[in-house]
Design an enzyme around this catalytic site. Structure first.
Site, PDB file in Angstrom:
ATOM      1  N   LYS A   1      53.888  49.875  29.009  1.00 10.58           N
ATOM      2  CA  LYS A   1      52.929  49.556  30.073  1.00 10.58           C
ATOM      3  C   LYS A   1      52.996  50.660  31.107  1.00 10.58           C
ATOM      4  O   LYS A   1      54.022  51.341  31.246  1.00 10.58           O
ATOM      5  CB  LYS A   1      53.274  48.216  30.733  1.00 10.58           C
ATOM      6  CG  LYS A   1      52.073  47.555  31.375  1.00 10.58           C
ATOM      7  CD  LYS A   1      51.223  46.837  30.345  1.00 10.58           C
ATOM      8  CE  LYS A   1      49.983  46.218  30.949  1.00 10.58           C
ATOM      9  NZ  LYS A   1      49.321  45.308  30.001  1.00 10.58           N
TER      10      LYS A   1
HETATM   11  P1  NAD Z   1      40.143  43.148  35.392  1.00 15.01           P
HETATM   12  O1  NAD Z   1      40.551  44.116  36.421  1.00 15.01           O
HETATM   13  O2  NAD Z   1      38.981  43.473  34.507  1.00 15.01           O
HETATM   14  O3  NAD Z   1      39.821  41.727  36.084  1.00 15.01           O
HETATM   15  C1  NAD Z   1      40.744  41.042  36.886  1.00 15.01           C
HETATM   16  C2  NAD Z   1      40.003  39.843  37.504  1.00 15.01           C
HETATM   17  O4  NAD Z   1      40.947  39.016  38.162  1.00 15.01           O
HETATM   18  C3  NAD Z   1      38.959  40.222  38.521  1.00 15.01           C
HETATM   19  O5  NAD Z   1      37.823  39.387  38.380  1.00 15.01           O
HETATM   20  C4  NAD Z   1      39.644  39.950  39.851  1.00 15.01           C
HETATM   21  O6  NAD Z   1      38.730  39.690  40.916  1.00 15.01           O
HETATM   22  C5  NAD Z   1      40.432  38.719  39.469  1.00 15.01           C
HETATM   23  N1  NAD Z   1      41.545  38.378  40.336  1.00 15.01           N
HETATM   24  C6  NAD Z   1      42.535  39.161  40.795  1.00 15.01           C
HETATM   25  N2  NAD Z   1      43.371  38.428  41.553  1.00 15.01           N
HETATM   26  C7  NAD Z   1      42.885  37.148  41.563  1.00 15.01           C
HETATM   27  C8  NAD Z   1      43.288  35.929  42.154  1.00 15.01           C
HETATM   28  N3  NAD Z   1      44.374  35.883  42.900  1.00 15.01           N
HETATM   29  N4  NAD Z   1      42.541  34.817  41.915  1.00 15.01           N
HETATM   30  C9  NAD Z   1      41.452  34.861  41.153  1.00 15.01           C
HETATM   31  N5  NAD Z   1      41.019  35.990  40.555  1.00 15.01           N
HETATM   32  C10 NAD Z   1      41.727  37.123  40.759  1.00 15.01           C
HETATM   33  O7  NAD Z   1      41.443  42.840  34.514  1.00 15.01           O
HETATM   34  P2  NAD Z   1      41.522  42.294  33.021  1.00 15.01           P
HETATM   35  O8  NAD Z   1      41.584  43.461  32.110  1.00 15.01           O
HETATM   36  O9  NAD Z   1      40.502  41.248  32.832  1.00 15.01           O
HETATM   37  O10 NAD Z   1      42.992  41.658  33.036  1.00 15.01           O
HETATM   38  C11 NAD Z   1      43.240  40.345  33.508  1.00 15.01           C
HETATM   39  C12 NAD Z   1      44.569  39.871  32.953  1.00 15.01           C
HETATM   40  O11 NAD Z   1      44.522  39.886  31.517  1.00 15.01           O
HETATM   41  C13 NAD Z   1      45.786  40.718  33.318  1.00 15.01           C
HETATM   42  O12 NAD Z   1      46.912  39.876  33.398  1.00 15.01           O
HETATM   43  C14 NAD Z   1      45.936  41.643  32.118  1.00 15.01           C
HETATM   44  O13 NAD Z   1      47.260  42.144  31.985  1.00 15.01           O
HETATM   45  C15 NAD Z   1      45.581  40.686  31.006  1.00 15.01           C
HETATM   46  N6  NAD Z   1      45.158  41.302  29.755  1.00 15.01           N
HETATM   47  C16 NAD Z   1      44.110  42.159  29.704  1.00 15.01           C
HETATM   48  C17 NAD Z   1      43.716  42.698  28.489  1.00 15.01           C
HETATM   49  C18 NAD Z   1      42.527  43.594  28.356  1.00 15.01           C
HETATM   50  O14 NAD Z   1      42.138  43.906  27.204  1.00 15.01           O
HETATM   51  N7  NAD Z   1      41.877  44.019  29.416  1.00 15.01           N
HETATM   52  C19 NAD Z   1      44.421  42.386  27.314  1.00 15.01           C
HETATM   53  C20 NAD Z   1      45.487  41.485  27.391  1.00 15.01           C
HETATM   54  C21 NAD Z   1      45.841  40.944  28.617  1.00 15.01           C
END
Ligand code: NAD
Length: 436
Positions: free
Chosen positions: A126
């Site tokens: 990461k």
């Molecule tokens: P992103 O940046 O696209 O979106 C994050 C979202 O979370 C945004 O809408 C933001 O406004 C919201 N957010 C942040 N803090 C918040 C809070 N306190 N309450 C409500 N909403 C909140 O990120 P992402 O890629 O969608 O990742 C989200 C999660 O999924 C993370 O934990 C990431 O590690 C995990 N993840 C992502 C992927 C991927 O392919 N992008 C894969 C596996 C896991």
């Protein structure tokens, strides 16, 4: 592409975080407790466990860039490779003011476990930079990304460590990483990073993959319990890549999404939100804070909203000892990494809530990242149906294996997932032995 399309407003400090004990608020300590729990249950060789309690490589870099106003700023960034016994390291890159080394270490450990759970030939990694991307221009972000890539280029590469998007990074950021690395080595190397746009060597289906995997795994669990997803209500916390794509796919398949939230606020409609309309509105208005067709609700108590299935898809530590008892959902599907603390896990288990753990629930992202890497290396690209079918096969197989383990050992799904992944990984670690 506009800056706002890349950036999400960073998480406001949660009121509840400050009231948590250190072990509950520290993701690395939470991760190590999960490892210990599974290792004890599986009677894993203590030497193997000791190896997994340490990250293989931790790189801290300073990232100096010129800001638009002519000043210079130095940002701190990390790239952590937790383990590479099963193949090259794999894991996303996060831009956020609250990035810390312990968070990046925990996320890299979860990547090791996730790749083992879905049986991909990868280890875990990461990366992250402590920054507030909502306050940076597109040019500043590009310079930050390129300099960070240059700093970590000594340990990344298509055979060594392959980054991907995470919170506040997207396909444009991945293109810059690919280009910077390629310029450094003198030829185009799309396989160094995944989550790229299609035109830069990306895979069809990658953007939706994490949300799609969340859908597949939820459908399997509900089916295994003789229920129908179509009669269930869903709440999704976070409306970025994972949350918005999960919402879209559940909606397309006939489920009723009654609540969504992002960092700025939440929405609720017991009759079900019009997800295509909401996605369009959010894109046009940079979020849905002023969406007129649903009731605004607070982000602070979002996980307590009435629903059958809760999908946290934002940040770590959203469901803790402080609010777990008030969760109404019967199922929690962890789109985010680490959204539920160990203490909350225990409370939820006692309440009879089923939690599909992150290392299974959101593994769709890394699975299609793996497909993207395979396609890049072979320079031969698949159609979207192929991608989705192969994803469905892998996720369904992993779910069935973990569900069977949970039934056989009478344990929750998180422990079962760790047991399956750890067993696979421990065998490789033992077979390879210790050099020299
Ligand atoms: P992103 O940046 O696209 O979106 C994050 C979202 O979370 C945004 O809408 C933001 O406004 C919201 N957010 C942040 N803090 C918040 C809070 N306190 N309450 C409500 N909403 C909140 O990120 P992402 O890629 O969608 O990742 C989200 C999660 O999924 C993370 O934990 C990431 O590690 C995990 N993840 C992502 C992927 C991927 O392919 N992008 C894969 C596996 C896991």
């Amino acid at each position: 592409m506009k800056t706002q399309e890349i950036l999400q407003t960073p998480k406001k400090e949660s009121k509840s975080d400050s009231h948590l004990g250190n072990s509950e608020s520290n993701p690395w300590q939470q991760a190590m407790a999960q490892l210990d729990r599974a290792a004890t249950k599986m009677k894993i060789d203590p030497l193997v466990v000791e190896r997994l309690r340490h990250c293989k490589r931790i790189l801290t870099v300073s990232v100096p860039i010129k800001m638009d106003d002519g000043s210079f700023k130095v940002f701190e960034g990390y790239r952590v490779q937790h383990n590479i016994d099963r193949g090259p390291a794999k894991g996303g890159i996060r831009y956020h003011p609250q990035v810390s080394l312990d968070e990046v270490k925990a996320l890299s450990f979860w990547m090791t476990m996730k790749c083992a759970v879905v049986n991909l030939p990868y280890g875990g990694a990461k990366g992250g930079i402590i920054c507030d991307p909502s306050k940076m221009s597109l040019g500043e972000l590009e310079r930050l990304t390129r300099r960070y890539t240059s700093e970590i280029s000594i340990i990344i590469g298509p055979d060594k460590d392959i980054p991907a998007p995470d919170v506040n990074t997207n396909d444009q950021v991945m293109s810059w990483i690919m280009d910077t690395y390629s310029m450094t080595i003198g030829y185009s190397c799309p396989g160094v990073v995944t989550g790229k746009p299609i035109e830069a060597g990306g895979s069809l289906g990658r953007k939706e993959a994490t949300g799609r995997g969340v859908f597949y795994v939820t459908r399997e669990l509900v089916k295994a319990q003789g229920k129908d997803l179509k009669n269930m209500t869903i709440a999704i916390q976070g409306f970025g890549n994972v949350g918005s794509n999960a919402a879209k796919i559940f909606h397309e398949n006939g489920s009723k999404i009654v609540a969504v939230s992002d960092v700025n606020g939440g929405l609720y409609d017991e009759k079900g939100l019009d997800i295509p309309d909401l996605i369009k509105y959010a894109a046009e208005h940079k979020g849905f804070a002023s969406y007129p067709k649903a009731k605004a609700i607070s982000t602070d108590t979002f996980v307590e909203v009435p629903c059958d299935i809760l999908i946290p898809a934002a940040m770590e530590n959203q469901i803790t000892s402080l609010n777990a008892a008030r969760v109404k959902a019967k199922y929690i599907v962890e789109g985010a990494n680490g959204p539920t603390s160990g203490e909350a896990d225990r409370i939820l288990h006692e309440k009879g809530v089923w939690v599909i753990p992150d290392i299974l629930a959101n593994a769709g992202g890394v699975t299609v990242s793996y497909f993207e890497w395979v396609q890049d290396i072979q320079a031969y690209f698949w159609n979207e149906d192929d991608v989705n079918h192969r994803l469905q096969d892998i996720i369904t197989k992993a779910f069935k294996e973990i569900y069977a383990m949970a039934q056989k050992e009478n344990v929750d799904l998180r422990l079962a997932a760790f047991m399956v992944g750890l067993n696979r990984l421990a065998k490789t670690v033992k077979l390879r032995g210790t050099f020299p």
